[in-house]
Design a protein around this motif. Structure first.
Motif, short mmCIF file in Angstrom:
data_model
loop_
_atom_site.label_atom_id
_atom_site.label_comp_id
_atom_site.label_asym_id
_atom_site.label_seq_id
_atom_site.Cartn_x
_atom_site.Cartn_y
_atom_site.Cartn_z
N GLU A 202 0.84 -1.20 0.00
CA GLU A 202 0.00 0.00 0.00
C GLU A 202 0.87 1.24 0.00
O GLU A 202 2.04 1.20 0.38
CB GLU A 202 -0.96 -0.01 1.20
CG GLU A 202 -0.30 -0.25 2.55
CD GLU A 202 0.12 1.02 3.29
OE1 GLU A 202 -0.02 2.13 2.75
OE2 GLU A 202 0.62 0.89 4.42
N CYS A 203 0.26 2.34 -0.48
CA CYS A 203 0.95 3.63 -0.45
C CYS A 203 0.15 4.66 0.36
O CYS A 203 0.34 5.86 0.22
CB CYS A 203 1.19 4.14 -1.87
SG CYS A 203 2.74 5.04 -2.08
N TYR A 204 -0.74 4.15 1.21
CA TYR A 204 -1.49 5.00 2.13
C TYR A 204 -0.51 5.83 2.96
O TYR A 204 -0.77 7.00 3.28
CB TYR A 204 -2.33 4.07 3.02
CG TYR A 204 -3.35 4.68 3.93
CD1 TYR A 204 -3.63 6.04 3.96
CD2 TYR A 204 -4.09 3.85 4.77
CE1 TYR A 204 -4.60 6.56 4.81
CE2 TYR A 204 -5.06 4.36 5.62
CZ TYR A 204 -5.31 5.71 5.65
OH TYR A 204 -6.26 6.21 6.49
N HIS A 205 0.63 5.22 3.29
CA HIS A 205 1.60 5.87 4.16
C HIS A 205 2.63 6.72 3.41
O HIS A 205 3.45 7.39 4.03
CB HIS A 205 2.36 4.80 4.97
CG HIS A 205 3.27 3.95 4.13
ND1 HIS A 205 2.83 2.88 3.39
CD2 HIS A 205 4.62 4.01 3.92
CE1 HIS A 205 3.86 2.32 2.77
NE2 HIS A 205 4.95 2.99 3.06
N CYS A 206 2.57 6.70 2.07
CA CYS A 206 3.68 7.27 1.30
C CYS A 206 3.84 8.78 1.46
O CYS A 206 4.94 9.29 1.67
CB CYS A 206 3.53 6.92 -0.18
SG CYS A 206 3.87 5.17 -0.55
N PHE A 224 -6.86 5.94 -3.97
CA PHE A 224 -7.18 7.17 -3.24
C PHE A 224 -8.69 7.21 -3.05
O PHE A 224 -9.45 6.45 -3.69
CB PHE A 224 -6.71 8.41 -4.00
CG PHE A 224 -7.32 8.56 -5.37
CD1 PHE A 224 -8.48 9.30 -5.56
CD2 PHE A 224 -6.74 7.96 -6.48
CE1 PHE A 224 -9.05 9.44 -6.82
CE2 PHE A 224 -7.30 8.10 -7.74
CZ PHE A 224 -8.45 8.83 -7.91
N TYR A 393 -8.88 -2.00 7.37
CA TYR A 393 -8.15 -1.49 6.21
C TYR A 393 -8.98 -0.45 5.48
O TYR A 393 -10.22 -0.54 5.43
CB TYR A 393 -7.82 -2.61 5.23
CG TYR A 393 -6.81 -3.62 5.73
CD1 TYR A 393 -5.72 -3.23 6.49
CD2 TYR A 393 -6.96 -4.96 5.41
CE1 TYR A 393 -4.79 -4.16 6.93
CE2 TYR A 393 -6.03 -5.90 5.85
CZ TYR A 393 -4.95 -5.50 6.61
OH TYR A 393 -4.04 -6.42 7.05
N SER A 394 -8.31 0.52 4.88
CA SER A 394 -8.98 1.48 4.00
C SER A 394 -9.39 0.76 2.72
O SER A 394 -8.55 0.14 2.05
CB SER A 394 -8.03 2.63 3.65
OG SER A 394 -8.48 3.31 2.49
N ASN A 396 -10.05 2.08 -0.01
CA ASN A 396 -9.57 2.84 -1.16
C ASN A 396 -8.06 2.73 -1.36
O ASN A 396 -7.57 2.86 -2.49
CB ASN A 396 -9.93 4.33 -0.99
CG ASN A 396 -11.43 4.55 -0.95
OD1 ASN A 396 -12.15 4.21 -1.88
ND2 ASN A 396 -11.92 5.11 0.15
N THR A 397 -7.31 2.52 -0.26
CA THR A 397 -5.86 2.55 -0.39
C THR A 397 -5.16 1.31 0.15
O THR A 397 -3.96 1.15 -0.05
CB THR A 397 -5.28 3.77 0.35
OG1 THR A 397 -5.61 3.68 1.75
CG2 THR A 397 -5.84 5.07 -0.22
N GLU A 398 -5.89 0.42 0.83
CA GLU A 398 -5.28 -0.78 1.39
C GLU A 398 -5.91 -2.06 0.84
O GLU A 398 -5.80 -3.13 1.44
CB GLU A 398 -5.36 -0.76 2.91
CG GLU A 398 -4.50 0.35 3.53
CD GLU A 398 -4.65 0.43 5.03
OE1 GLU A 398 -3.65 0.22 5.74
OE2 GLU A 398 -5.78 0.70 5.49
#
Length: 421
Positions: A202-206, A224, A393-394, A396-398
């Motif tokens: 995931e890039c939720y944290h990016c 997103f 989890y999200s 949309n992003t996870e």
């Protein structure tokens, strides 16, 4: 043993969909051993590239749990794999990660094996000794256009041929076999291997944690929530999606397959790929987004080829650019430590200091790896806290983290069912 199996069954069957795993999946030594048996001893594991052993006689050792494996290039230029165990009294043959040999010689009693694994010399064994049945034990090995995968099981998953047929056209233009390793980094993350993979998926944290990585990468490429974007961000996201579609069409007209294949939780050897546009100058994973190496890979003449991402379950991710390749493998060490091995590959004719600057080549991912390592360690410490409970989890992003967990739980379920029969 029954109690441990029962606990694992209860945890596997009780996993809450759309949420992180129960704490023992990250902290329990017993579940770690089950992971090594069910996952890393029975699936195709990414371990390196053919340029790791570029010439006949070159040897690389790979450690997977309690197993040590030799990757060898033989005199016919074929790459083979063997268990790193002498057939005499079990001594380890090669201790170094990499070396070059004429034959594989056990220093204990000088039993000697050729590069095909055959025993060719065993002194003082008497006239009735049959050397033909004491060759090195082979390990299943497959090369996917130069990416090396091994399976420790006697009967490996049968779906690798399908993966190779579908992924081969994506990877082949980058000519992995015609590269060399410019740099390798070994980083021990203080977390369970599943946390390493979750973080990668995931890039939720990016945006908050990876200032270097988000220079060349569009955050929109990894999911997103459109309802949460302001009008400017929403317009940028829509512009990115249009760029993605037009880029796919352009790259495919050049003979570069680019569109998403997503099989992360639908098969035993799960995988995903897609070629995505890069930000800025759009050439590479560098701080100025320009190519890091003056010599392109393969026959490429256009530097703006985006970044081809390729992920495999359970332990790898890769980025193929027009000028270099970055490959990653996650190798579990114990319940709370994971070795993340990163290799940067460039054109085999490229000269450091002339065609590429090493610091520039590795800057983005060296920084990103260190940041990810800190995040994984933070999550491991959290999982050890009695207050921890699985979080949602999200959507949309996870969503790709959830696919990894579905794959993992599915494989553990199959393993438990097989053991019950």
């Amino acid at each position: 043993m029954l109690d441990k199996t029962s606990q694992l069954q209860r945890l596997v069957h009780g996993r809450l969909a759309g949420h992180s795993l129960d704490a023992p999946f990250y902290t329990s030594p017993e579940i770690f051993e089950a992971d090594m048996d069910a996952i890393f001893s029975r699936h195709w594991i990414y371990v390196g590239v053919e340029p790791d052993v570029p010439e006949p006689g070159d040897v690389m050792t790979v450690e997977i749990g309690k197993s040590s494996v030799l990757i060898v290039r033989d005199d016919d230029n074929a790459v083979k794999a063997f268990h790193n165990v002498c057939r005499h009294r079990g001594a380890r043959l090669i201790d170094d990660e990499k070396t070059t040999v004429g034959n594989l010689v056990c220093r204990y009693h000088s039993w000697t094996y050729n590069l095909d694994g055959n025993l060719v010399h065993a002194p003082h064994m008497g006239p009735d000794f049959d050397a033909s049945c004491k060759g090195l034990k082979p390990v299943n090995l497959r090369s996917l256009e130069g990416l090396l995968f091994i399976c420790l099981a006697e009967n490996p998953p049968e779906d690798f041929d399908d993966l190779a047929a579908r992924m081969g056209p994506y990877i082949a233009p980058h000519k992995v076999r015609e590269t060399k390793i410019a740099y390798q980094s070994d980083l021990i993350e203080m977390g369970n291997w599943k946390l390493t993979i979750e973080n990668n998926r995931e890039c939720y944290h990016c945006e908050a944690n990876h200032p270097e990585l988000t220079v060349p990468l569009f955050a929109y490429g990894f999911g997103f929530a459109p309802e949460e974007l302001d009008p400017i961000d929403l317009e940028n996201a829509q512009r990115y999606d249009a760029l993605r579609q037009t880029s796919h069409a352009e790259w495919e007209s050049m003979g570069l397959p680019s569109r998403e294949i997503e099989e992360l939780d639908t098969r035993v050897t799960g995988f995903r790929t897609e070629r995505l546009p890069l930000d800025g100058n759009g050439e590479s994973h560098t701080m100025d987004t320009r190519a890091a190496c003056r010599l392109p890979l393969g026959a490429f003449t256009n530097a703006k080829l985006g970044g081809l991402s390729f992920w495999t379950q359970p332990n790898s991710w890769h980025h193929f650019l027009g000028d270099h390749i970055v490959t990653f493998s996650a190798l579990p060490l114990d319940a709370g430590r994971t070795l993340v091995r990163t290799k940067w590959l460039v054109n085999k004719d490229a000269v450091e200091g002339v065609d590429y600057d090493l610091a520039n080549l590795i800057e983005v991912w060296t920084a990103t790896n260190a940041q990810d390592s800190a995040l994984v360690g933070m999550c491991q410490r959290g999982a050890m806290n009695p207050a921890y409970e699985p979080g949602p989890y999200s959507p949309n992003t996870e969503m790709l983290v959830e696919k990894f967990q579905r794959w993992y739980i599915g494989r553990m379920t199959a393993h438990l069912e097989q053991g019950a029969n």
